[in-house]
Design an enzyme around this catalytic site. Structure first.
Site, PDB file in Angstrom:
ATOM      1  N   LYS A 104     -53.072  45.075 -47.434  1.00 49.66           N
ATOM      2  CA  LYS A 104     -51.670  44.430 -46.478  1.00 49.66           C
ATOM      3  C   LYS A 104     -49.967  44.775 -46.996  1.00 49.66           C
ATOM      4  CE  LYS A 104     -50.452  39.608 -44.966  1.00 49.66           C
ATOM      5  NZ  LYS A 104     -50.764  38.176 -44.798  1.00 49.66           N
ATOM      6  N   GLU A 164     -59.497  23.266 -40.841  1.00 52.13           N
ATOM      7  CA  GLU A 164     -58.535  21.706 -41.004  1.00 52.13           C
ATOM      8  C   GLU A 164     -59.156  21.192 -40.954  1.00 52.13           C
ATOM      9  OE1 GLU A 164     -56.387  25.353 -39.222  1.00 52.13           O
ATOM     10  OE2 GLU A 164     -58.273  24.484 -38.912  1.00 52.13           O
ATOM     11  N   ARG A 170     -57.544  21.086 -34.456  1.00 48.10           N
ATOM     12  CA  ARG A 170     -59.040  21.620 -34.155  1.00 48.10           C
ATOM     13  C   ARG A 170     -59.474  20.320 -34.548  1.00 48.10           C
ATOM     14  NH1 ARG A 170     -58.076  27.782 -36.623  1.00 48.10           N
ATOM     15  NH2 ARG A 170     -60.020  27.889 -34.965  1.00 48.10           N
TER      16      ARG A 170
END
Length: 629
Positions: free
Chosen positions: A280, A364, A392
């Site tokens: 990244k 979540e 969610r």
């Protein structure tokens, strides 16, 4: 000197380039991203990490016939650039410009729009099954970061892939990060794959053969790898048990290797998973040095990576610092985040109470049920989750927390408009989906001092509670040294009045006060009320003003459907009083990305819009006043 990038209008142009030219193109793309995003901001680090992957995908596959899904799709900038949108990349996340994620209405090459994690595999499987049912031959590729595999939806998809299709390519883009460094057993599992010496030696050999001989040797290398695997327990066993043939890990920045591997995987008549290793922020040292910062950021100096110094503190920081203060006095307080320690500012809490800090990854639903379990044992869990992501976990909120009346506190960051991130990230629905649930107390602070008060108050409530607060900097009001308890369900009357009652919910209080001042200047008597609580509402205040004034006005940073204004109308109906209500909030549509002030002006969340809607009611007040005289 002409750039190769200038000659790329489609994937056909990519296929004409030599390997050395492709390497040069990758460098040019990185330079282009660094310079362009330095002016607009955006998800720089993730996109720098997938340059070679994106080029290889568009050489090996033909979009839009072949379908590519991405998890989360914030790393689709190069995909956009290679599919005819290069000249608009400098508009990304800007008003009227390109969306920061894949968007089906933006291009036929965007097969699936997504801004939340864990969707790529399920969506890709749906596309593959649709292809199979229709007798198609196109390829479907799901690109998912390793962070997506901390998400339960990914495993629900994995559980079904081999049963439902014989042709699907999953690319596991392993860079060890989501926004923060990945955590948990899955992250450890991928690390063991990468660091297994026997595994590494075998795949290094495979990579060398691929580079040397190209596609002709790929199948032979794969067979040799499979034979060598017999007799030893492979870390790839997890995916094999799900019925996906595992290949990798390979260097995700080695373009020839990626292209040849994809060409080989196209010939496989079984679901496959290719594990690639990427970095990244590759190619830009500031992004490598500060991974969290460069995941997504505003404008920066392209030479140094420096951004403007931080100004006022944010609501997130006030939340975290207040939680530290409260946890110092109460050892039962614990903090939970779902892969967002930086975004929620719980990384400020972690150093003070590391044993009472939990990052559960992009999970979540688990976060909420985990909190419920802690609450059954006398702890006071605080779940800090963005409003858009808490959607969610609606079922666990209802079934596991509220039904059992457990004292879990939901601190909903990014409630309201989230600006540049667009409709996948706007927190515009939480009032509607929470106020219908029994037992929960729902609060909205008008400023940072009241946020601290609500946090203390919520931790004293014997059942579930939620606090919604916006993204961005605080109002700058003076704060008390210690938070104060608030009476549950009691509003705060900031100004009394007899003609109009204005309710400004949370940060919309500024607009309510502006409207009140204008009305007073025009000769009307305006009450300005800080509701504080959406549930329970202060029925005493509502009834008192309903009997006194001619019209209510409500301001909210939420959709009007099912929102705070709707709650006021329902309350008036239940009381049996008829008072017109002018509601200022977001319309019944998904709101585009853009600057908050501009979007509010465009959609009528302004004092001017309230004044316009009030005019018929003000005329009626004037007529009654003349009659009274």
């Amino acid at each position: 000197m002409a750039l190769l990038l200038d000659s790329i209008q489609s994937a056909q142009d990519l296929r004409r380039l030599t390997p050395s030219e492709l390497d040069s193109l990758a460098t040019e793309i990185r330079d282009f991203l660094i310079q362009t995003l330095s002016r607009t901001g955006g998800h720089l680090g993730p996109n720098l990490g997938v340059v070679e992957l994106s080029i290889a995908l568009h050489i090996a596959f033909n979009t839009p016939e072949d379908k590519i899904t991405m998890d989360v799709s914030h790393q689709a900038y190069i995909h956009k650039l290679l599919t005819g949108r290069r000249d608009r990349l400098d508009t990304i996340r800007q008003p009227g410009g390109l969306n920061g994620f894949m968007l089906r209405t933006e291009s036929e090459h965007d097969a699936y729009g997504a801004g939340h994690a864990g969707t790529a595999l399920s969506a890709a499987l749906g596309m593959a099954v649709a292809r199979d049912l229709s007798g198609g031959t196109n390829h479907v590729i799901a690109v998912a970061g390793d962070a997506a595999f901390t998400n339960g939806i990914s495993y629900e998809a994995l559980n079904n892939i081999a049963e439902q299709t014989k042709k699907l390519i999953v690319v596991l883009n392993d860079n060890e990060w989501s926004i923060d460094r990945n955590v948990g057993a899955i992250a450890g599992y991928f690390h063991r794959i990468v660091t297994n010496e026997r595994y590494k030696h075998l795949h290094d050999s495979a990579a060398r053969l691929l580079e040397r001989f190209g596609g002709k040797t790929v199948a032979q290398v794969a067979r040799k790898a499979e034979e060598a695997a017999k007799g030893m327990l492979w870390p790839s066993m997890l995916f094999e048990e799900f019925g996906l043939k595992y290949y990798g890990p390979i260097d995700g920045h080695n373009l020839p290797l990626l292209i040849e591997t994809f060409n080989f995987l196209k010939t496989e008549n079984r679901p496959v998973l290719l594990h690639i290793l990427t970095k990244k922020g590759k190619g830009y040292q500031p992004a490598l040095d500060k991974q969290k910062k460069f995941h997504g950021l505003g404008p920066y100096d392209p030479e140094t990576g420096d951004t403007k110094p931080a100004g006022q503190v944010t609501y997130s920081e006030v939340f975290a610092n207040t939680l530290v203060q409260l946890a110092n006095d109460d050892e039962k307080i614990v903090a939970i985040t779902a892969a967002m320690p930086n975004g929620t500012a719980l990384d400020l809490f972690r150093p003070h109470h590391p044993k009472r800090y939990f990052d559960v990854g992009i999970a979540e639903e688990h976060a909420v049920i985990f909190a419920a379990g802690l609450a059954t044992q006398g702890y006071k869990p605080v779940c800090a989750i963005y409003s858009t992501f808490l959607q969610r976990a609606f079922d666990p909120i209802v079934h596991d927390v509220c039904l059992q009346k457990l004292p879990v506190v939901f601190c909903m960051d990014r409630a309201g408009l989230s600006g540049d991130d667009g409709p996948t990230h706007h927190g515009l629905f939480d009032i509607a989906y929470l106020r219908s649930v029994p037992e929960i107390v729902l609060m909205v602070p008008k400023d940072e001092d009241e946020l601290a008060d609500m946090m203390l108050t919520s931790l004293q409530i014997p059942g579930p509670s939620a606090i919604r607060y916006p993204r961005g900097v605080v109002t700058g009001v003076a704060r008390k040294p210690r938070p104060a308890l608030l009476p549950i369900g009691k509003a705060e009357v900031l100004a009394n009045g007899s003609d109009v009652a204005i309710f400004g919910l949370g940060p919309m209080m500024t607009l309510a006060q502006e409207l009140g001042a204008w009305l007073e200047g025009e000769g009307y008597s305006a009450a300005v009320i800080n509701p504080r609580f959406v549930k329970p509402l202060d029925l005493e205040v509502i009834e008192a003003y309903a009997r006194r004034v001619s019209v209510f006005v409500t301001f909210e940073d939420h959709v009007l459907s099912g929102g705070f204004g709707s709650a006021i109308i329902e309350a008036l109906s239940n009381i049996g009083l008829s008072v017109p209500v002018v509601r200022i909030g977001w319309p019944d549509q998904f709101i585009e990305h853009g600057k908050v002030d501009q979007l509010r002006a465009h959609h009528g969340l302004t004092v001017e819009a309230a004044r316009t809607q009030l005019q018929p009611h003000l005329a009626s007040i004037r007529r009654r006043a003349r009659i009274a005289i």
